[in-house]
Write a protein that holds these residues in place. Structure first.
Motif, PDB file in Angstrom:
ATOM      1  N   LEU A 123     -21.219 -31.471   5.415  1.00  0.00           N
ATOM      2  CA  LEU A 123     -21.447 -31.657   3.980  1.00  0.00           C
ATOM      3  C   LEU A 123     -20.434 -30.864   3.166  1.00  0.00           C
ATOM      4  O   LEU A 123     -19.833 -31.392   2.212  1.00  0.00           O
ATOM      5  CB  LEU A 123     -22.860 -31.220   3.623  1.00  0.00           C
ATOM      6  CG  LEU A 123     -23.219 -31.199   2.127  1.00  0.00           C
ATOM      7  CD1 LEU A 123     -23.248 -32.611   1.572  1.00  0.00           C
ATOM      8  CD2 LEU A 123     -24.562 -30.512   1.901  1.00  0.00           C
ATOM      9  N   ILE A 124     -20.214 -29.613   3.531  1.00  0.00           N
ATOM     10  CA  ILE A 124     -19.266 -28.762   2.804  1.00  0.00           C
ATOM     11  C   ILE A 124     -17.851 -29.318   2.913  1.00  0.00           C
ATOM     12  O   ILE A 124     -17.096 -29.342   1.928  1.00  0.00           O
ATOM     13  CB  ILE A 124     -19.312 -27.317   3.346  1.00  0.00           C
ATOM     14  CG1 ILE A 124     -20.692 -26.697   3.095  1.00  0.00           C
ATOM     15  CG2 ILE A 124     -18.227 -26.462   2.706  1.00  0.00           C
ATOM     16  CD1 ILE A 124     -21.087 -26.618   1.654  1.00  0.00           C
ATOM     17  N   GLN A 125     -17.482 -29.773   4.090  1.00  0.00           N
ATOM     18  CA  GLN A 125     -16.125 -30.303   4.293  1.00  0.00           C
ATOM     19  C   GLN A 125     -15.886 -31.597   3.517  1.00  0.00           C
ATOM     20  O   GLN A 125     -14.736 -31.969   3.283  1.00  0.00           O
ATOM     21  CB  GLN A 125     -15.878 -30.522   5.786  1.00  0.00           C
ATOM     22  CG  GLN A 125     -15.771 -29.225   6.578  1.00  0.00           C
ATOM     23  CD  GLN A 125     -15.637 -29.441   8.068  1.00  0.00           C
ATOM     24  OE1 GLN A 125     -16.122 -30.445   8.610  1.00  0.00           O
ATOM     25  NE2 GLN A 125     -14.995 -28.511   8.763  1.00  0.00           N
ATOM     26  N   SER A 126     -16.963 -32.256   3.102  1.00  0.00           N
ATOM     27  CA  SER A 126     -16.815 -33.496   2.334  1.00  0.00           C
ATOM     28  C   SER A 126     -16.579 -33.234   0.848  1.00  0.00           C
ATOM     29  O   SER A 126     -16.212 -34.154   0.102  1.00  0.00           O
ATOM     30  CB  SER A 126     -18.064 -34.364   2.496  1.00  0.00           C
ATOM     31  OG  SER A 126     -19.189 -33.789   1.829  1.00  0.00           O
ATOM     32  N   ILE A 127     -16.754 -32.000   0.397  1.00  0.00           N
ATOM     33  CA  ILE A 127     -16.561 -31.666  -1.017  1.00  0.00           C
ATOM     34  C   ILE A 127     -15.078 -31.653  -1.354  1.00  0.00           C
ATOM     35  O   ILE A 127     -14.275 -30.987  -0.682  1.00  0.00           O
ATOM     36  CB  ILE A 127     -17.197 -30.290  -1.332  1.00  0.00           C
ATOM     37  CG1 ILE A 127     -18.715 -30.359  -1.179  1.00  0.00           C
ATOM     38  CG2 ILE A 127     -16.817 -29.832  -2.747  1.00  0.00           C
ATOM     39  CD1 ILE A 127     -19.419 -29.024  -1.375  1.00  0.00           C
TER      40      ILE A 127
END
Length: 329
Positions: A123-127
């Protein structure tokens, strides 16, 4: 209504210069900036931040992403958010609190993330927006935190200097970077003193640590009465639970027969009786640093990859009085 042109005319500068003072103050000299700001104040000029946002294509919103459960009875995050908002408000930014299931609702200019767990890595890497972590991490994300290793090293060394014959570490049962750093601070300090380490883990909650300590006392009370035991706790939550269990189920004198230290220094150390020695975190300042770091990343200003605050040891009033009177060093 005073306009930008009025300010430029009164200050004897171009409209472009006034615009830079408002939008890019780093591009003008300090002398010019102060002079233009003085004229703006004199003419009661308020920049049109809505128009500015349209020009810069920014939302003027920062999202604060919580990835952990929050104990609303503690002021820890209140102080963090206050410090964060103080910095963001100066640049007319609004703060929006979101959770993983609402992260995509509405646009923003950047994220501040706290309570990271490995399950949220994808999820964080998709930001796509700039982001800053509150709390150290092992994935190269920029972050603000306190020096957790050094903080626990301070409390461990304090108990060693106080002459406790056996020092234990009570840490949280959550496998997070801050916990690993604190535990390592204890282990490294014990090793430097050529002492044996003993590590225990439990939930970071008052009642859970109280229950754990009650069982621990049941098994070890005879040993505890023969030795002076020091307990290094990873948080004030754990420390206060341990303290209450000792008071309720033993006649051990806290600060003499048994020493207990915590970590956070927000309020539990001051309302507990007796007070506990703890590591004080400057949460307001840490929140402000998070805000400044995300603003710098948005404007592409030079930004450190991490900002570690130095821990300070907050001693109990009685011990502080002894030191001030040169009875202890």
């Amino acid at each position: 209504m005073t306009t930008l042109s009025d300010v430029a005319k009164q200050a004897h500068v171009s409209k472009m210069t006034v615009s830079r003072v408002v939008n890019h103050p780093e591009k003008v000299t300090e002398e010019v900036r102060l002079m233009v700001l003085a004229v703006m104040k004199e003419l009661n000029y308020t920049p049109n931040y809505a128009a500015k946002a349209l020009v810069t294509k920014r939302t003027q919103i920062i999202k604060f992403l919580f990835l952990e459960e929050i104990d609303t009875t503690e002021p820890y995050y209140m102080y963090l958010l206050l410090g964060l908002n103080q910095t963001l408000a100066k640049q007319r930014y609004s703060l929006q609190i979101v959770h993983p299931d609402s992260i995509s609702v509405g646009n923003c200019d950047g994220f501040i993330v706290t309570g990271f767990r490995e399950q949220y890595l994808e999820l964080i890497q998709s930001i796509k927006e700039p982001l800053v972590f509150f709390g150290e991490n092992q994935h190269s994300f920029d972050y603000v935190d306190i020096n957790n290793h050094k903080g626990i090293a301070l409390t461990t060394e304090q108990l060693l200097q106080d002459g406790y014959s056996r020092i234990l570490y009570f840490g949280t049962d959550i496998d997070e970077p801050f916990e690993r750093s604190r535990e390592q601070g204890y282990v490294d300090t014990m090793s430097a003193w050529h002492r044996h380490s003993a590590v225990y883990h439990m939930p970071n909650a008052f009642k859970d640590s109280q229950r754990f300590m009650r069982h621990f006392l049941t098994r070890s009370l005879n040993t505890l009465k023969k030795e002076r035991i020091g307990i290094v706790c990873a948080t004030d939550n754990i420390a206060t639970g341990v303290l209450q269990a000792v008071k309720q189920f033993t006649d051990l004198k806290i600060g003499k027969d048994i020493g207990i230290t915590g970590f956070d220094g927000i309020y539990l150390d001051r309302v507990s009786h007796p007070h506990i020695t703890t590591v004080r975190q400057p949460i307001l300042e840490m929140g402000a640093a998070c805000g400044q770091m995300i603003l710098d990343k948005i404007t592409q200003a030079p930004t450190p990859t991490r900002y570690l605050f130095e821990p300070t040891l907050s001693l109990t009033p009685s011990r502080q009085a002894l030191i001030e009177n040169n009875y202890l060093h």
